[in-house]
Enzyme design. Sequence first.
Site, PDB file in Angstrom:
ATOM      1  N   LYS A 263       0.834  -1.542  -0.187  1.00 27.84           N
ATOM      2  CA  LYS A 263      -0.176  -0.116  -0.255  1.00 27.84           C
ATOM      3  C   LYS A 263       0.923   0.967  -0.229  1.00 27.84           C
ATOM      4  CE  LYS A 263      -3.181   2.677   3.131  1.00 27.84           C
ATOM      5  NZ  LYS A 263      -4.375   2.579   4.397  1.00 27.84           N
ATOM      6  N   ASP A 268      -2.443   9.745   3.966  1.00 28.03           N
ATOM      7  CA  ASP A 268      -3.586   9.380   4.012  1.00 28.03           C
ATOM      8  C   ASP A 268      -5.208  10.878   5.124  1.00 28.03           C
ATOM      9  OD1 ASP A 268      -6.616   8.387   4.073  1.00 28.03           O
ATOM     10  OD2 ASP A 268      -5.887   6.425   5.642  1.00 28.03           O
ATOM     11  N   LYS A 275     -10.476  12.937   8.659  1.00 27.35           N
ATOM     12  CA  LYS A 275      -9.237  12.357  10.145  1.00 27.35           C
ATOM     13  C   LYS A 275      -9.578  13.197  11.306  1.00 27.35           C
ATOM     14  CE  LYS A 275      -6.153   8.662   8.400  1.00 27.35           C
ATOM     15  NZ  LYS A 275      -7.314   7.385   9.651  1.00 27.35           N
ATOM     16  N   ASP A 286       1.756   6.276   5.863  1.00 27.45           N
ATOM     17  CA  ASP A 286       1.143   5.526   4.699  1.00 27.45           C
ATOM     18  C   ASP A 286       0.913   4.729   3.835  1.00 27.45           C
ATOM     19  OD1 ASP A 286      -1.647   3.855   5.433  1.00 27.45           O
ATOM     20  OD2 ASP A 286      -3.160   5.144   4.457  1.00 27.45           O
ATOM     21  N   GLU A 348     -10.127   3.309   2.954  1.00 25.87           N
ATOM     22  CA  GLU A 348      -9.085   3.632   0.898  1.00 25.87           C
ATOM     23  C   GLU A 348      -8.024   2.386   0.749  1.00 25.87           C
ATOM     24  OE1 GLU A 348      -8.027   5.355   3.535  1.00 25.87           O
ATOM     25  OE2 GLU A 348      -5.913   4.470   2.772  1.00 25.87           O
ATOM     26  N   ARG A 350      -8.146  -0.738   0.870  1.00 28.33           N
ATOM     27  CA  ARG A 350      -8.144  -2.057   0.149  1.00 28.33           C
ATOM     28  C   ARG A 350      -8.444  -1.781  -1.000  1.00 28.33           C
ATOM     29  NH1 ARG A 350     -12.077  -2.656   5.577  1.00 28.33           N
ATOM     30  NH2 ARG A 350     -10.859  -1.358   6.183  1.00 28.33           N
TER      31      ARG A 350
HETATM   32  N1  BES Z   1      -3.919   4.285   6.983  1.00 31.64           N
HETATM   33  C1  BES Z   1      -5.904   4.189   7.758  1.00 31.64           C
HETATM   34  C2  BES Z   1      -5.620   3.012   8.674  1.00 31.64           C
HETATM   35  C3  BES Z   1      -4.443   3.273   9.749  1.00 31.64           C
HETATM   36  C4  BES Z   1      -4.933   3.781  11.286  1.00 31.64           C
HETATM   37  C5  BES Z   1      -3.170   3.463   9.651  1.00 31.64           C
HETATM   38  C6  BES Z   1      -3.562   4.066  12.466  1.00 31.64           C
HETATM   39  C7  BES Z   1      -2.176   3.561  10.681  1.00 31.64           C
HETATM   40  C8  BES Z   1      -2.534   4.505  12.226  1.00 31.64           C
HETATM   41  C9  BES Z   1      -6.760   3.012   7.104  1.00 31.64           C
HETATM   42  O1  BES Z   1      -6.777   4.031   5.152  1.00 31.64           O
HETATM   43  C10 BES Z   1      -8.070   3.854   7.916  1.00 31.64           C
HETATM   44  O2  BES Z   1      -7.943   4.825   7.589  1.00 31.64           O
HETATM   45  N2  BES Z   1      -8.367   2.766   8.122  1.00 31.64           N
HETATM   46  C11 BES Z   1      -9.872   3.164   8.736  1.00 31.64           C
HETATM   47  C12 BES Z   1     -10.733   1.364   8.729  1.00 31.64           C
HETATM   48  C13 BES Z   1     -12.049   2.246   8.831  1.00 31.64           C
HETATM   49  C14 BES Z   1     -13.333   3.284   7.858  1.00 31.64           C
HETATM   50  C15 BES Z   1     -13.098   1.087   8.543  1.00 31.64           C
HETATM   51  C16 BES Z   1      -9.890   2.867   9.914  1.00 31.64           C
HETATM   52  O3  BES Z   1      -8.843   2.097  10.362  1.00 31.64           O
HETATM   53  O4  BES Z   1     -10.061   3.494  11.091  1.00 31.64           O
HETATM   54 ZN    ZN Z   2      -4.857   4.329   4.964  1.00 35.32          ZN
HETATM   55 ZN    ZN Z   3      -7.714   5.456   5.111  1.00 40.29          ZN
END
Ligand code: BES
Ligand code: ZN
Ligand code: ZN
Length: 497
Positions: A263, A268, A275, A286, A348, A350
């Site tokens: 990835k 992000d 966020k 990310d 995103e 996935r």
């Molecule tokens: N890049 C993030 C995951 C992440 C979160 C990595 C914190 C490192 C630290 C990913 O794209 C994401 O935002 N995932 C969401 C998924 C949710 C919306 C189902 C998450 O983990 O909150």
């Molecule tokens: Zn992400």
């Molecule tokens: Zn994300």
Amino acid sequence: MLQFSKVEPQSYLGDLLVYLARQPGGKRAPRCAGGAVDEVLRRVHALGDFSGKEGEHLLLYPEAGKPGLPAAKRILVVGLGKDEPDRELFRKAGGTVASLAMKSKVRELLLVLPEIACDMAEMVEGVSEGLVLGAYRFKKYKTGKEPEASGEMLVQAALYAAESKGVAKALRLGEIGAQSACRARDMANEPASHWTPAHFSEYGRQLAAAQGMECTVLDQARMKKLGFGGILGVNQGSARPPEMVILEYLVKPSAPTLLLVGKGLTFDSGGISLKPSAGMEEMKYDMCGGAAVLCAMQAIAQAKLKGLNLVAIVPSTENLPGPAALKPGDVITQYGGKTVEVVNTDAEGRLILADALVYGIKKYKPDMVIDVATLTGAVIVGLGHHRTGLLSNNDDLCDRLLAAGARSGEPLWRLPLDPEYTKQLKSEIADLKNVGKRDGGTITAAAFLKEFVGETPWAHLDIAGTAWDFTEKSYIPKGPSGIAVRTLFDFVRNWKG
Ligand code: BES
Ligand code: ZN
Ligand code: ZN
């Protein structure tokens, strides 16, 4: 930075001479070198100041011209503790040596490998990895006179062993793995403005040219033609176009093919599902999965490994809330035709991985696939910052990855992936939606990816907890860890059909 040396420690005249000492049982004093250094250890031990405990150290300044102690400017003794020595112990010792050397502004050192009963290659590799990983600093954006900015760094470390068989090779392999991990740290440390999708492509091209690999970059126009609805959708809010870098390292048709997918989200923000601002700067990391995959390819090619054909794909884009950004509720069509209702634009990773997985599997027909991604915050809730989450449809692949991670000091933990989890991804209007409920978030993310790999043996590494702020140890700096580079390198090195 590393080399094997035949200079006798006694006559070494450099900045720092290093010994490693095990902690003996009972009340005995630790020994490391014979002669005058051990004599000092006996005295210091009698005072209760140094017992050889793991991580403990002693710095000596021999008087110039006096017979007895070696003639180096400084002598450092680092404790190894009394546990059965393994590669991780030596790695940590190497890291301790590197950080102490840098504290003393030492630019070159000679480390005398201890004569203890253990696998010589494991010891040499561990120490080498620890030295290189522990000496890592990212100073590019520091100006002024602070020590970090003064350019002081460990430039050269030499290892000395009485028995030199196999030392040079182990040292070289340790150095390759560690330096590749440091390159992944560099990519991650760069701000999102300086590490963009185009930088991934450029790195891939240069790597391919240097190592005799094939590199193809799919640009936005090509992605449109092919129908990469996942990565194109995520990219819609960004001013920078997406890129997909593909590296091929093909050794022989009879060898199995491993597809790596990483990835490469260079920033992000969450997109329209924005966020919170606190900590959002960390989302420049990310892209650590993409960095890990490219740098693992670098290590594999440098070491000229011959066991597996390798293909690496890094889909790369930013996820920003621009005027054309994906909106919650939008439906996209992934490469290969599956439709996805994007309920949360922050899920995103996935979406871009799904395009890359389907494309890679269709084009290269790999025997196995490993993807690496900072995919879910939920993996941090479950495993903290100490283990990478592993999810897979194949037990053998898992066993190999668990073993490679353990050998590399990058432990993994397998999570289940039963069909029940997939039910959370049912959409009323499309084939799938991109998020389930909050519960089991790491597993539902993997369940989403599973829908795109078919029957191909596949493993997913969720490195969101380990790509930065990884377990504190001497050779892991604050910030990005370079996780998964050495695990993947080890996985390929130890491949036996
Ligand atoms: N890049 C993030 C995951 C992440 C979160 C990595 C914190 C490192 C630290 C990913 O794209 C994401 O935002 N995932 C969401 C998924 C949710 C919306 C189902 C998450 O983990 O909150
Ligand atoms: Zn992400
Ligand atoms: Zn994300």
